[in-house]
Design a protein around this motif. Structure first.
Motif, PDB file in Angstrom:
ATOM      1  N   ASP A  80       0.833  -1.202   0.000  1.00 37.73           N
ATOM      2  CA  ASP A  80       0.000   0.000   0.000  1.00 37.73           C
ATOM      3  C   ASP A  80       0.868   1.253   0.000  1.00 37.73           C
ATOM      4  OD1 ASP A  80      -2.378  -1.491   0.134  1.00 37.73           O
ATOM      5  OD2 ASP A  80      -2.246  -1.625   2.321  1.00 37.73           O
ATOM      6  N   GLN A  81       0.349   2.323  -0.590  1.00 39.17           N
ATOM      7  CA  GLN A  81       1.043   3.604  -0.648  1.00 39.17           C
ATOM      8  C   GLN A  81       0.479   4.542   0.415  1.00 39.17           C
ATOM      9  OE1 GLN A  81       3.529   3.983  -3.082  1.00 39.17           O
ATOM     10  NE2 GLN A  81       3.077   1.832  -3.565  1.00 39.17           N
ATOM     11  N   HIS A  82       1.369   5.265   1.102  1.00 35.65           N
ATOM     12  CA  HIS A  82       0.939   6.219   2.129  1.00 35.65           C
ATOM     13  C   HIS A  82       1.725   7.513   1.976  1.00 35.65           C
ATOM     14  CE1 HIS A  82      -1.354   3.162   4.326  1.00 35.65           C
ATOM     15  NE2 HIS A  82      -0.325   2.350   4.146  1.00 35.65           N
ATOM     16  N   LEU A  83       1.102   8.597   2.429  1.00 37.01           N
ATOM     17  CA  LEU A  83       1.745   9.908   2.417  1.00 37.01           C
ATOM     18  C   LEU A  83       1.826  10.406   3.851  1.00 37.01           C
ATOM     19  CD1 LEU A  83       2.879  12.169   0.581  1.00 37.01           C
ATOM     20  CD2 LEU A  83       0.606  13.215   0.643  1.00 37.01           C
ATOM     21  N   LEU A  84       3.054  10.625   4.314  1.00 34.97           N
ATOM     22  CA  LEU A  84       3.296  11.076   5.679  1.00 34.97           C
ATOM     23  C   LEU A  84       3.872  12.486   5.649  1.00 34.97           C
ATOM     24  CD1 LEU A  84       3.638  10.527   8.776  1.00 34.97           C
ATOM     25  CD2 LEU A  84       5.903   9.589   8.225  1.00 34.97           C
ATOM     26  N   GLY A  85       3.293  13.370   6.422  1.00 38.42           N
ATOM     27  CA  GLY A  85       3.789  14.741   6.508  1.00 38.42           C
ATOM     28  C   GLY A  85       4.065  15.136   7.950  1.00 38.42           C
ATOM     29  N   ILE A  86       5.217  15.739   8.189  1.00 38.44           N
ATOM     30  CA  ILE A  86       5.584  16.226   9.524  1.00 38.44           C
ATOM     31  C   ILE A  86       6.022  17.676   9.392  1.00 38.44           C
ATOM     32  CG2 ILE A  86       7.169  16.003  11.477  1.00 38.44           C
ATOM     33  CD1 ILE A  86       7.383  13.032  10.891  1.00 38.44           C
ATOM     34  N   GLU A  87       5.394  18.535  10.179  1.00 44.55           N
ATOM     35  CA  GLU A  87       5.791  19.950  10.209  1.00 44.55           C
ATOM     36  C   GLU A  87       6.011  20.356  11.661  1.00 44.55           C
ATOM     37  OE1 GLU A  87       4.005  22.932   7.490  1.00 44.55           O
ATOM     38  OE2 GLU A  87       3.417  23.957   9.349  1.00 44.55           O
ATOM     39  N   ALA A  92       5.338  24.075  18.274  1.00 47.57           N
ATOM     40  CA  ALA A  92       4.147  23.352  17.807  1.00 47.57           C
ATOM     41  C   ALA A  92       4.549  22.381  16.710  1.00 47.57           C
ATOM     42  CB  ALA A  92       3.095  24.331  17.286  1.00 47.57           C
ATOM     43  N   HIS A  93       3.725  21.358  16.527  1.00 47.50           N
ATOM     44  CA  HIS A  93       4.014  20.409  15.457  1.00 47.50           C
ATOM     45  C   HIS A  93       2.720  19.777  14.970  1.00 47.50           C
ATOM     46  CE1 HIS A  93       3.711  17.513  18.811  1.00 47.50           C
ATOM     47  NE2 HIS A  93       3.388  16.638  17.876  1.00 47.50           N
ATOM     48  N   GLN A  94       2.800  19.215  13.777  1.00 50.52           N
ATOM     49  CA  GLN A  94       1.673  18.487  13.195  1.00 50.52           C
ATOM     50  C   GLN A  94       2.214  17.289  12.436  1.00 50.52           C
ATOM     51  OE1 GLN A  94      -0.670  20.505  10.116  1.00 50.52           O
ATOM     52  NE2 GLN A  94      -2.547  19.629  10.982  1.00 50.52           N
ATOM     53  N   ILE A  95       1.582  16.142  12.641  1.00 51.90           N
ATOM     54  CA  ILE A  95       1.940  14.918  11.937  1.00 51.90           C
ATOM     55  C   ILE A  95       0.678  14.377  11.287  1.00 51.90           C
ATOM     56  CG2 ILE A  95       2.933  12.605  12.119  1.00 51.90           C
ATOM     57  CD1 ILE A  95       4.293  13.485  14.707  1.00 51.90           C
ATOM     58  N   ARG A  96       0.729  14.186   9.973  1.00 55.98           N
ATOM     59  CA  ARG A  96      -0.458  13.728   9.247  1.00 55.98           C
ATOM     60  C   ARG A  96      -0.096  12.531   8.369  1.00 55.98           C
ATOM     61  NH1 ARG A  96      -4.741  17.242   9.225  1.00 55.98           N
ATOM     62  NH2 ARG A  96      -5.493  16.575   7.173  1.00 55.98           N
ATOM     63  N   LEU A  97      -0.982  11.560   8.362  1.00 55.14           N
ATOM     64  CA  LEU A  97      -0.838  10.377   7.526  1.00 55.14           C
ATOM     65  C   LEU A  97      -2.062  10.260   6.643  1.00 55.14           C
ATOM     66  CD1 LEU A  97       0.719   7.737   6.809  1.00 55.14           C
ATOM     67  CD2 LEU A  97      -0.681   6.598   8.568  1.00 55.14           C
ATOM     68  N   ASP A  98      -1.835  10.302   5.324  1.00 60.22           N
ATOM     69  CA  ASP A  98      -2.934  10.208   4.354  1.00 60.22           C
ATOM     70  C   ASP A  98      -4.037  11.213   4.670  1.00 60.22           C
ATOM     71  OD1 ASP A  98      -1.559   8.118   3.131  1.00 60.22           O
ATOM     72  OD2 ASP A  98      -2.530   6.609   4.374  1.00 60.22           O
ATOM     73  N   GLY A  99      -3.626  12.420   5.064  1.00 59.87           N
ATOM     74  CA  GLY A  99      -4.576  13.509   5.294  1.00 59.87           C
ATOM     75  C   GLY A  99      -5.207  13.543   6.663  1.00 59.87           C
ATOM     76  N   GLU A 100      -4.892  12.564   7.522  1.00 57.80           N
ATOM     77  CA  GLU A 100      -5.464  12.512   8.868  1.00 57.80           C
ATOM     78  C   GLU A 100      -4.368  12.735   9.910  1.00 57.80           C
ATOM     79  OE1 GLU A 100      -8.687  12.145   9.493  1.00 57.80           O
ATOM     80  OE2 GLU A 100      -9.262  11.840   7.394  1.00 57.80           O
ATOM     81  N   ASP A 101      -4.728  13.441  10.986  1.00 61.40           N
ATOM     82  CA  ASP A 101      -3.762  13.671  12.058  1.00 61.40           C
ATOM     83  C   ASP A 101      -3.427  12.358  12.766  1.00 61.40           C
ATOM     84  OD1 ASP A 101      -3.630  16.383  11.608  1.00 61.40           O
ATOM     85  OD2 ASP A 101      -5.152  16.886  13.099  1.00 61.40           O
TER      86      ASP A 101
END
Length: 358
Positions: A80-87, A92-101
């Motif tokens: 499966d393919q996933h998109l992980l974003g960390i800012e 403060a920080h935000q971690i999102r996987l496939d558009g969900e926190d």
């Protein structure tokens, strides 16, 4: 098994706008000192741990002309393919996987197990016990599903008791925390004992294959007197802890040391022997993680040639490659001997990939 197929990095140290296309097996990253090799490994490490291995202060990681750093990773996990974003900003920080926190760093660690072999791991031998506790507890997170909730309960009780001690609460309002500390500490202590038994066996297997001649024993100290009940000890030492304004006894004070022939290796092993032991220790923990979770951690190796002779470098590479894990290996020069192993070569200069060849 999770692998990283692509990673975009912006605002992290000297890496800005860097786009990494990763090989599923070996990625050899070379470049001069200061080129950004360790920063690239730092970004990869953050994908699995949510924090840096180089600094606890986010502002020290963010590029001087940025307010935040951002990582965007394309992952492949079991087809499966996933998109992980960390800012991360300074506060403060935000971690999102496939558009969900993502709710917790535990979720991140489960998704992207990451292990690193670098010079910082000498702290496991010659620095304070917090480094060793953090190492075994990271392995326990994957080894026993009961560990994290027990650890969280213990930390909650410990922080509450310490706050009460600092604020001068009466004894009758502090003692209720002792039962929770005792119960959770004993659970965690038993989990650590069981885990270290398996870790020691795996460690000695890898250590021998890497050329280590001596058997290694792990000496574990649980953090309070072996013959004492923790609850009673906390009751008996409440006045002392009130003066100290913190809790002196418990699993948060645990330590372990590595011995050979009855001697602490911190004082009897050369730097090269210590690097061999550390490599064996990381390999052992990675194997236990793979056995418990079904996926081998992504392995980061910073400056493979440091402290290891060519024979041990090759042995370590063999173990890493045969594990099937995705590898990211740095070196100063491009002439790392990877033989016929499937790999990708990346030349990094001043925070940029300036050439890229297989």
């Amino acid at each position: 098994m999770t692998t990283i197929s692509r990673l975009h990095i912006s605002g992290l140290r000297n890496l800005d706008g860097l786009e990494l296309h990763a090989h599923p097996h070996i990625n050899h990253i070379h470049g001069a000192n200061g080129a950004g090799k360790t920063a690239l490994l730092e970004a990869l490490y953050i994908l699995g741990r949510g924090r840096s291995f180089r600094s606890s202060k986010t502002r020290h990681i963010i590029s001087h002309d940025h307010d935040y750093y951002r990582l965007i990773a394309h992952l492949e996990r079991n087809g499966d393919q996933h998109l992980l974003g960390i800012e991360r900003h300074a506060n403060a920080h935000q971690i999102r996987l496939d558009g969900e926190d993502l709710k917790s760093l535990g979720d991140l660690a489960s998704l992207v197990p990451i292990q690193i072999i670098n010079s910082d791991h000498f702290s496991l031998i010659d620095q304070g016990p917090e480094h060793r506790r953090r190492f075994i507890d990271f392995g326990l997170f994957y080894h026993d599903a009961n560990f994290l909730p027990q650890w969280q309960r213990y930390q909650h009780a410990l922080k509450s008791r310490n706050a009460a001690l600092r604020d001068g609460w009466a004894n009758q309002h502090i003692r209720p925390w002792h039962a929770m500390l005792d119960s959770t500490a004993n659970h965690i202590d038993q989990m650590r004992h069981d885990y270290l038994t398996q870790l020691e066996a795996a460690l000695n297997g890898f250590h021998a294959k890497l050329g280590g001649l001596q058997t290694i024993t792990i000496h574990y100290q649980r953090g309070w007197h072996q013959d004492k009940n923790l609850r009673e000890l906390l009751d008996d030492n409440l006045d002392r802890d009130r003066l100290l304004k913190h809790t002196r006894d418990g699993i948060h004070r645990a330590d372990l040391r590595f011995h050979s022939d009855g001697h602490d290796i911190a004082h009897h092993y050369s730097r090269g022997q210590q690097k061999t032991l550390i490599s064996a220790l990381i390999l052992a923990q990675a194997r236990l993680i793979a056995e418990a979770s079904g996926q081998h951690p992504i392995m980061l190796v910073d400056d493979l040639a440091a402290e290891l002779d060519p024979e041990r470098q090759n042995l370590l590479l063999n173990f890493l490659y045969d594990s099937g894990a995705q590898l990211f290996i740095t070196s100063i020069t491009p002439d790392l001997d990877l033989g016929q192993r499937d790999h990708h070569i990346l030349h990094l200069d001043n925070g940029r990939i300036i050439s890229d060849a297989s």
